[in-house]
Write a protein that holds these residues in place. Structure first.
Motif, PDB file in Angstrom:
ATOM      1  N   LEU A  54     -30.686 -31.915 -21.465  1.00 25.29           N
ATOM      2  CA  LEU A  54     -30.195 -31.444 -20.166  1.00 25.29           C
ATOM      3  C   LEU A  54     -29.120 -32.424 -19.730  1.00 25.29           C
ATOM      4  O   LEU A  54     -29.385 -33.622 -19.618  1.00 25.29           O
ATOM      5  N   VAL A  55     -27.916 -31.940 -19.522  1.00 25.35           N
ATOM      6  CA  VAL A  55     -26.825 -32.827 -19.100  1.00 25.35           C
ATOM      7  C   VAL A  55     -26.147 -32.190 -17.889  1.00 25.35           C
ATOM      8  O   VAL A  55     -26.473 -31.074 -17.489  1.00 25.35           O
ATOM      9  N   GLY A  56     -25.218 -32.926 -17.299  1.00 27.67           N
ATOM     10  CA  GLY A  56     -24.481 -32.364 -16.168  1.00 27.67           C
ATOM     11  C   GLY A  56     -24.240 -33.393 -15.095  1.00 27.67           C
ATOM     12  O   GLY A  56     -24.733 -34.528 -15.187  1.00 27.67           O
ATOM     13  N   PRO A  57     -23.500 -33.000 -14.050  1.00 28.45           N
ATOM     14  CA  PRO A  57     -23.141 -33.958 -13.006  1.00 28.45           C
ATOM     15  C   PRO A  57     -24.368 -34.482 -12.266  1.00 28.45           C
ATOM     16  O   PRO A  57     -25.417 -33.826 -12.251  1.00 28.45           O
ATOM     17  N   VAL A  65     -33.232 -35.738 -20.880  1.00 29.08           N
ATOM     18  CA  VAL A  65     -32.211 -35.763 -19.828  1.00 29.08           C
ATOM     19  C   VAL A  65     -31.242 -36.885 -20.172  1.00 29.08           C
ATOM     20  O   VAL A  65     -31.675 -37.996 -20.454  1.00 29.08           O
ATOM     21  N   ALA A  66     -29.953 -36.594 -20.184  1.00 27.26           N
ATOM     22  CA  ALA A  66     -29.003 -37.645 -20.586  1.00 27.26           C
ATOM     23  C   ALA A  66     -27.726 -37.593 -19.762  1.00 27.26           C
ATOM     24  O   ALA A  66     -27.253 -36.524 -19.382  1.00 27.26           O
ATOM     25  N   HIS A  67     -27.202 -38.774 -19.469  1.00 29.11           N
ATOM     26  CA  HIS A  67     -25.899 -38.881 -18.829  1.00 29.11           C
ATOM     27  C   HIS A  67     -24.830 -39.070 -19.892  1.00 29.11           C
ATOM     28  O   HIS A  67     -23.780 -38.471 -19.841  1.00 29.11           O
ATOM     29  N   ARG A  68     -25.154 -39.978 -20.865  1.00 25.84           N
ATOM     30  CA  ARG A  68     -24.160 -40.270 -21.903  1.00 25.84           C
ATOM     31  C   ARG A  68     -24.221 -39.186 -22.957  1.00 25.84           C
ATOM     32  O   ARG A  68     -25.228 -39.038 -23.653  1.00 25.84           O
ATOM     33  N   LEU A  69     -23.161 -38.414 -23.027  1.00 25.71           N
ATOM     34  CA  LEU A  69     -23.186 -37.238 -23.893  1.00 25.71           C
ATOM     35  C   LEU A  69     -23.210 -37.606 -25.372  1.00 25.71           C
ATOM     36  O   LEU A  69     -23.629 -36.814 -26.204  1.00 25.71           O
ATOM     37  N   SER A  70     -22.800 -38.861 -25.682  1.00 26.15           N
ATOM     38  CA  SER A  70     -22.843 -39.274 -27.090  1.00 26.15           C
ATOM     39  C   SER A  70     -24.277 -39.281 -27.606  1.00 26.15           C
ATOM     40  O   SER A  70     -24.498 -39.163 -28.809  1.00 26.15           O
ATOM     41  N   ILE A  98     -26.455 -28.508 -16.586  1.00 24.16           N
ATOM     42  CA  ILE A  98     -27.047 -28.105 -15.295  1.00 24.16           C
ATOM     43  C   ILE A  98     -26.131 -28.590 -14.175  1.00 24.16           C
ATOM     44  O   ILE A  98     -25.835 -29.782 -14.085  1.00 24.16           O
ATOM     45  N   ASP A  99     -25.722 -27.661 -13.352  1.00 23.15           N
ATOM     46  CA  ASP A  99     -24.859 -28.027 -12.226  1.00 23.15           C
ATOM     47  C   ASP A  99     -25.319 -27.250 -10.996  1.00 23.15           C
ATOM     48  O   ASP A  99     -25.503 -26.023 -11.063  1.00 23.15           O
ATOM     49  N   ARG A 100     -25.503 -27.920  -9.888  1.00 17.63           N
ATOM     50  CA  ARG A 100     -25.980 -27.309  -8.631  1.00 17.63           C
ATOM     51  C   ARG A 100     -27.190 -26.410  -8.853  1.00 17.63           C
ATOM     52  O   ARG A 100     -27.258 -25.284  -8.380  1.00 17.63           O
ATOM     53  N   GLY A 101     -28.111 -26.922  -9.638  1.00 16.77           N
ATOM     54  CA  GLY A 101     -29.374 -26.208  -9.820  1.00 16.77           C
ATOM     55  C   GLY A 101     -29.306 -25.030 -10.763  1.00 16.77           C
ATOM     56  O   GLY A 101     -30.281 -24.286 -10.903  1.00 16.77           O
ATOM     57  N   GLN A 102     -28.148 -24.820 -11.406  1.00 19.88           N
ATOM     58  CA  GLN A 102     -28.053 -23.678 -12.317  1.00 19.88           C
ATOM     59  C   GLN A 102     -27.652 -24.152 -13.712  1.00 19.88           C
ATOM     60  O   GLN A 102     -26.985 -25.171 -13.849  1.00 19.88           O
ATOM     61  N   SER A 103     -28.012 -23.337 -14.713  1.00 21.81           N
ATOM     62  CA  SER A 103     -27.575 -23.653 -16.070  1.00 21.81           C
ATOM     63  C   SER A 103     -26.218 -22.965 -16.246  1.00 21.81           C
ATOM     64  O   SER A 103     -26.145 -21.743 -16.321  1.00 21.81           O
ATOM     65  N   VAL A 104     -25.151 -23.776 -16.279  1.00 21.00           N
ATOM     66  CA  VAL A 104     -23.826 -23.162 -16.290  1.00 21.00           C
ATOM     67  C   VAL A 104     -23.259 -22.994 -17.702  1.00 21.00           C
ATOM     68  O   VAL A 104     -22.363 -22.186 -17.906  1.00 21.00           O
ATOM     69  N   GLU A 105     -23.775 -23.777 -18.652  1.00 23.73           N
ATOM     70  CA  GLU A 105     -23.350 -23.611 -20.049  1.00 23.73           C
ATOM     71  C   GLU A 105     -24.528 -23.965 -20.938  1.00 23.73           C
ATOM     72  O   GLU A 105     -25.357 -24.785 -20.556  1.00 23.73           O
TER      73      GLU A 105
END
Ligand code: ATP
Length: 601
Positions: free
Chosen positions: A391-394, A551-556, A567-574
């Protein structure tokens, strides 16, 4: 007599304004007493017996003995004098012995009952939902479980005993006075009623001050708990001065209120002393005049002086006791509020793990923390058995919220959560948590030894299994280097270990748990490069053969994941694999590019 005391408490509580609140306190009183049910006889006999003996034996009967001693002295009646002194000593000895035995008995009942209440409260707090802890300051929770809980003990031990003693001693003294000489009795009771009136005038303001002090004490506990849990932050930002000022302010407020209360008590005490002296002088004058006219004897006047003190005590204590009972029942009320807070759902007990391919499935899940915008807004995702899903995202998008929902920390508002094809509702929360091993951003370790902390993963694990788990988690080596190896005490929250070491102990714990699903909430985000590598290796071992949500911030770190959800604003956008998402040139690709640039910079 306990019944009598209850009625007395009821009268006291129903008097004056704030009828609703006081009726509620009556419910609290009954509830506090219901905990005493299993020991009702021992406690009842103990507390009633002790106070009745103290009141009658040491006060009322003693007044009659005084009468005989004075009359014997006035009439030079030696045999009567010796007999009276002997009786006084015998009465004193028997009463004191009985009081000691009874006090021991009822105090033991109080200890056991308080142990029951403390255990019940502790168990209940453990079962409260996560949201309750997030919405309540830990200091307030602690205050309810300590200060407020102690007021129940005060009710059992002191308040009730005080009421019984005051009522018995007062009424018995009144009866004895009427039996001895009714005109003087009427005079003494009239003064007693005046004392009662004056004392009850003070009761309301005492209650208000006590409530404010209790609130202030709660705030102080909160401030202390903030300082203790935030020591590094306080030191780092040199916040000591600000925190001290805040604490000092509350402390001074409480001290000011306590002084105000002491002043009022002192004022009330002096009024009571004046009234007491007036009664004394009045009885001496009226009684003395009657004795001189042979209407009564000097011994009776002496007994009256002693009995009048008892009546005065009952009336002057009435106000204090009312305030005291209100204060303790307000504290009990705060404990019962906590005990009435709804706990997490239990759910049905069924066997774990169906044969479904889909280990986890969220379908249109909506969740919000309080009012306001949802943290998850119709979010759907699926994780197949044995897959690693990232799970990644802002920041603030809702990644950690997904993890918390999967752990059953909160119920969803709508949509569904399924484990192994079955609704999450069909599992009990402990079943859900049994099938998941969770490694958070920062490992939480308890005060205790390393071995104990690993064993929390499986309380039945052998020493060998613990060592095997530590080896698999890359932790065995550094554990052996500790002064006492596995038996090294690590301090509160593992304060004597580095971040990477703590994390590897948490991973060893997860190994030992051997759960089929693994939730990783950025477990390496707080580590330096060296520690990170060791922890990553350990995590790779742990992930083998399990279903993983990372859950990760670093996409590498997620390039090799079987599936990535943005995940962005509570939705799966991609969603898709790394290469797919890069090709898509959407949010994931943008974030990835930014991070590459940062790394290069
Ligand atoms: N306990 C809470 N009470 C109220 N709101 C919360 C709570 N925890 C998170 N939120 C809010 O819910 C939203 C999602 O938070 P969440 O922690 O799930 O995001 P995240 O994607 O994990 O963020 P990050 O990457 O920064 O850790 C945010 O707006 C956050 O402010």
């Amino acid at each position: 007599m306990v019944q009598g005391a209850m009625r007395e408490a009821e009268c006291v509580l129903l008097g004056g304004g704030g009828r609703m609140v006081k009726l509620q306190y009556w419910q609290e009183f009954k509830r506090a007493m219901s905990y005493m049910k299993p020991r009702a006889w021992t406690y009842g006999i103990g507390i009633v017996g002790n106070n009745v003996i103290a009141a009658l034996g040491l006060n009322i009967l003693m007044a009659f003995i005084y009468k005989d001693i004075v009359n014997a002295a006035v009439g030079s009646d030696m045999p009567l004098l010796l007999r009276s002194i002997g009786t006084a000593f015998a009465l004193l000895a028997v009463s004191s012995l009985l009081c000691t035995i009874l006090t021991y008995r009822y105090n033991a009942s109080i200890r056991y009952t308080m142990t029951d209440i403390r255990q019940q409260t502790f168990r209940h707090v453990q079962r409260l939902p996560m949201s309750r802890f997030e919405n309540t300051h830990s200091g307030e929770m602690l205050s309810r479980m300590t200060n407020d809980l102690n007021t129940i003990e005060h009710l059992y031990a002191d308040s009730l005993g005080g009421i019984i003693y005051a009522v018995v001693v007062g009424f018995a003294a009144a009866i004895a006075m009427f039996a001895l000489n009714w005109p003087i009795a009427l005079f003494a009771i009239a003064l007693g009623i005046l004392t009662f009136y004056v004392n009850t005038r003070f009761a309301d303001s005492f209650r208000k001050i006590n409530d404010e002090i209790q609130r202030g004490t709660g705030k102080m506990t909160q401030a202390l708990s903030d300082v203790i849990s935030g020591v590094p932050l306080v030191k780092m930002f040199s916040l000591g001065g600000v925190i001290i000022r805040k604490y000092d302010q509350t402390n001074e407020d409480v001290a000011g209120l306590s002084t105000k209360r002491t002043r009022k008590y002192a004022y009330l005490d002096s009024v009571n002393s004046v009234l007491g002296s007036l009664s004394f002088v009045g009885i001496v004058i009226v009684g003395g005049a009657m004795a001189l006219k042979k209407g009564t004897d000097f011994g009776t006047v002496m007994a009256f002086i002693k009995l009048q003190g008892n009546i005065g005590f009952m009336f002057s204590q009435a106000g204090n006791l009312a305030t005291d009972v209100q204060r303790v029942l307000a504290g009990a009320n705060r404990v019962f509020e906590l005990l009435d807070d709804p706990v997490e759902r239990e759910g049905s007990e069924r066997s774990l793990l169906g044969d479904e391919k889909k280990a986890i499935e969220l379908d249109g899940a909506v969740f919000r923390y309080g009012e306001g915008a949802p943290a998850l807004d119709r979010l759907s995702l699926a994780v197949e058995r044995g897959q690693t899903v990232a799970l990644v995202g802002p920041s603030g998008g809702g990644k950690s919220t997904v993890v918390k929902l999967l752990l059953g920390f909160y119920p969803i508002e709508s949509g569904s959560v399924k484990y192994w094809g079955r609704s999450g509702q069909s599992y009990s929360l402990s079943e859900v948590r049994d099938m998941i091993a969770y490694v958070p951003q920062e490992a939480y370790l308890f005060d205790g030894t390393i071995e104990e902390n690993i064993r929390y993963g499986n309380m039945d694990a052998s020493r060998e299994a613990i060592i095997a788990a530590a080896k698999a988690a890359n932790a065995h080596e550094f554990i052996q280097e500790q002064p006492d190896g596995y038996l090294t005490a690590i301090g509160e929250r593992g304060s004597r270990l580095s971040g990477g070491q703590k994390q590897r102990i948490a991973i060893a714990r997860a190994f030992l748990k051997n759960a089929p699903i693994l939730l990783l909430d950025e477990p390496t985000s707080a580590l330096d490069a060296e520690s990170e590598k060791q922890v990553q290796d350990a995590l790779r071992m742990l992930a083998k053969g399990r279903t993983v949500i990372l859950v990760a911030h670093r996409l590498s770190t997620v390039e090799h994941a079987d599936r990535i959800y943005v995940i962005d604003r509570g939705q799966s956008v991609e969603e898709g694999r790394h290469e797919e998402l890069i090709r898509k040139q959407g949010l994931y690709e943008r974030l990835y590019r930014l991070q590459l640039k940062d790394a290069a910079g």
